[in-house]
Design a protein around this motif. Structure first.
Motif, PDB file in Angstrom:
ATOM      1  N   ASN A 162      22.242 -67.679  11.099  1.00  0.00           N
ATOM      2  CA  ASN A 162      23.500 -68.420  11.122  1.00  0.00           C
ATOM      3  C   ASN A 162      23.264 -69.915  11.282  1.00  0.00           C
ATOM      4  O   ASN A 162      23.896 -70.725  10.614  1.00  0.00           O
ATOM      5  CB  ASN A 162      24.403 -67.925  12.263  1.00  0.00           C
ATOM      6  N   ILE A 195      32.507 -74.379  15.194  1.00  0.00           N
ATOM      7  CA  ILE A 195      33.490 -73.291  15.076  1.00  0.00           C
ATOM      8  C   ILE A 195      34.795 -73.758  15.729  1.00  0.00           C
ATOM      9  O   ILE A 195      34.770 -74.244  16.870  1.00  0.00           O
ATOM     10  CB  ILE A 195      32.963 -72.027  15.800  1.00  0.00           C
ATOM     11  N   TYR A 208      34.576 -60.446  11.129  1.00  0.00           N
ATOM     12  CA  TYR A 208      35.384 -61.656  11.313  1.00  0.00           C
ATOM     13  C   TYR A 208      34.587 -62.874  10.855  1.00  0.00           C
ATOM     14  O   TYR A 208      33.453 -63.079  11.245  1.00  0.00           O
ATOM     15  CB  TYR A 208      35.790 -61.830  12.783  1.00  0.00           C
ATOM     16  N   PHE A 251      24.565 -70.931  20.977  1.00  0.00           N
ATOM     17  CA  PHE A 251      24.697 -69.513  21.305  1.00  0.00           C
ATOM     18  C   PHE A 251      23.739 -69.211  22.441  1.00  0.00           C
ATOM     19  O   PHE A 251      22.594 -69.685  22.438  1.00  0.00           O
ATOM     20  CB  PHE A 251      24.383 -68.636  20.090  1.00  0.00           C
TER      21      PHE A 251
HETATM   22  P1  ADP Z   1      28.371 -64.031   8.746  1.00  0.00           P
HETATM   23  O1  ADP Z   1      27.585 -63.020   8.021  1.00  0.00           O
HETATM   24  O2  ADP Z   1      29.678 -64.366   8.075  1.00  0.00           O
HETATM   25  O3  ADP Z   1      27.582 -65.247   9.112  1.00  0.00           O
HETATM   26  P2  ADP Z   1      28.446 -63.440  11.597  1.00  0.00           P
HETATM   27  O4  ADP Z   1      28.992 -62.269  12.320  1.00  0.00           O
HETATM   28  O5  ADP Z   1      27.010 -63.745  11.749  1.00  0.00           O
HETATM   29  O6  ADP Z   1      28.846 -63.265  10.088  1.00  0.00           O
HETATM   30  O7  ADP Z   1      29.269 -64.715  12.063  1.00  0.00           O
HETATM   31  C1  ADP Z   1      30.692 -64.651  12.072  1.00  0.00           C
HETATM   32  C2  ADP Z   1      31.285 -66.018  11.735  1.00  0.00           C
HETATM   33  O8  ADP Z   1      31.026 -66.930  12.798  1.00  0.00           O
HETATM   34  C3  ADP Z   1      30.679 -66.664  10.487  1.00  0.00           C
HETATM   35  O9  ADP Z   1      31.336 -66.240   9.304  1.00  0.00           O
HETATM   36  C4  ADP Z   1      30.914 -68.140  10.769  1.00  0.00           C
HETATM   37  O10 ADP Z   1      32.227 -68.496  10.395  1.00  0.00           O
HETATM   38  C5  ADP Z   1      30.822 -68.241  12.293  1.00  0.00           C
HETATM   39  N1  ADP Z   1      29.477 -68.709  12.741  1.00  0.00           N
HETATM   40  C6  ADP Z   1      28.467 -67.937  13.205  1.00  0.00           C
HETATM   41  N2  ADP Z   1      27.410 -68.695  13.575  1.00  0.00           N
HETATM   42  C7  ADP Z   1      27.755 -69.965  13.331  1.00  0.00           C
HETATM   43  C8  ADP Z   1      27.092 -71.222  13.503  1.00  0.00           C
HETATM   44  N3  ADP Z   1      25.855 -71.315  14.008  1.00  0.00           N
HETATM   45  N4  ADP Z   1      27.769 -72.351  13.147  1.00  0.00           N
HETATM   46  C9  ADP Z   1      29.034 -72.275  12.655  1.00  0.00           C
HETATM   47  N5  ADP Z   1      29.709 -71.133  12.468  1.00  0.00           N
HETATM   48  C10 ADP Z   1      29.085 -69.989  12.805  1.00  0.00           C
END
Ligand code: ADP
Length: 272
Positions: A162, A195, A208, A251
């Motif tokens: 991510n 986010i 989500y 995180f």
């Molecule tokens: P995805 O496969 O869509 O990345 P995740 O469950 O890993 O699904 O993450 C859910 C959502 O959280 C992502 O679609 C994104 O919108 C947000 N997200 C996760 N990690 C980050 C990050 N490091 N920076 C910005 N947004 C993030």
């Protein structure tokens, strides 16, 4: 609260009577709703790449068999959608494994230093491709945790995936560990898109996404963070996030230290 009841006749020394049992089924109903929602979402998510594969295959069948560049173009798109499908299925299997009664984890003392080094190696090329600076530091007193080694590596891989996906070129990603009151914290920060506050509570839910189009385009399944949450909880820990829009996110996963048991034993022997 949703209550069901049943009554049973009973015999007492003083004569016959009956007993009424009230049972709270609201939790059962909630779980059933969660399950139904998951099946509906999963079917939809699986159908999307499948529909695309079918459409590209039909286009190939109707196009000029001598137009090799055009055929290649559609085959590449089929290939990409097939990759998406297998990523989804893999993530769904991982989630199912976390939720099963016998997930087959080998919970033992695991070194975060080894896991961090292996994951950084794995992501170095990807980070360099986007000119992202990737820095990692494991503190001596925040290394040995109690977890399944592969599960802990999956947690870090998902967070790094991510961080690299949602951080624009030239950004920075940092991984570090520290001893905190609750245990050992593994943190991953990025200088990415961040986010929105209203979504922070929901990003750990299955499927989500803050921006569905962006996530799909970047190859996301929407399951990465719910896997992180389930795994962390399976090891007796937790995950949380802080984030600022357009500035970045942090995180934080809490693990149980591997000397937890020892510390507890020492504390109790001191008490004795
Ligand atoms: P995805 O496969 O869509 O990345 P995740 O469950 O890993 O699904 O993450 C859910 C959502 O959280 C992502 O679609 C994104 O919108 C947000 N997200 C996760 N990690 C980050 C990050 N490091 N920076 C910005 N947004 C993030």
């Amino acid at each position: 609260r949703l209550l069901t009841y049943f009554s049973r006749p009973i015999s007492l020394a003083s004569g016959a009577g009956s007993i009424i049992v009230l049972r709270d089924v609201s939790e059962l109903r909630r779980l059933e709703n969660v399950r139904q929602e998951f099946v509906a979402n999963a079917s939809h998510e699986l159908k999307t790449p499948l529909t695309a594969i079918k459409a590209f295959a039909e286009t190939i069948l109707e196009s000029d068999p001598n137009d090799v560049p055009q055929l290649r173009h559609f085959l590449e798109r089929i290939n990409r959608q097939a990759d998406r499908l297998s990523a989804l299925i893999l993530d769904m299997l991982t989630l199912a494994r976390c939720e099963s009664h016998a997930p087959g984890f080998e919970i033992q003392s695991v070194s975060l230093r080894h896991i961090v080094a292996a994951c950084v190696d794995q992501f170095r090329e990807k980070a360099e491709g986007k000119s992202l600076a990737l820095r990692a530091e494991v503190a001596d007193d925040a290394d040995e945790i109690t977890a399944d080694a592969e599960g802990a590596a999956t947690i870090l891989r998902n967070l790094l995936e991510n961080a690299t996906k949602y951080t624009p070129e030239g950004g920075r990603i940092a991984i570090w560990t520290e001893r905190v009151d609750e245990g050992i914290a593994l943190q991953v920060s990025d200088t990415g898109v961040g986010i929105p506050e209203r979504d922070l509570d929901r990003i750990f839910e299955r499927f989500y996404r803050v921006d569905k189009a962006r996530s799909s385009e970047l190859g996301g399944t929407g399951l990465g963070l719910s896997i992180v949450k389930h795994l962390a909880q399976s090891f007796g820990g937790s995950v949380s996030v802080t984030s600022r829009l357009n500035e970045g996110s942090v995180f934080r996963v809490i693990f149980r230290p591997s000397d937890d048991g020892e510390m507890a034993a020492n504390a109790s022997s001191r008490r004795d």
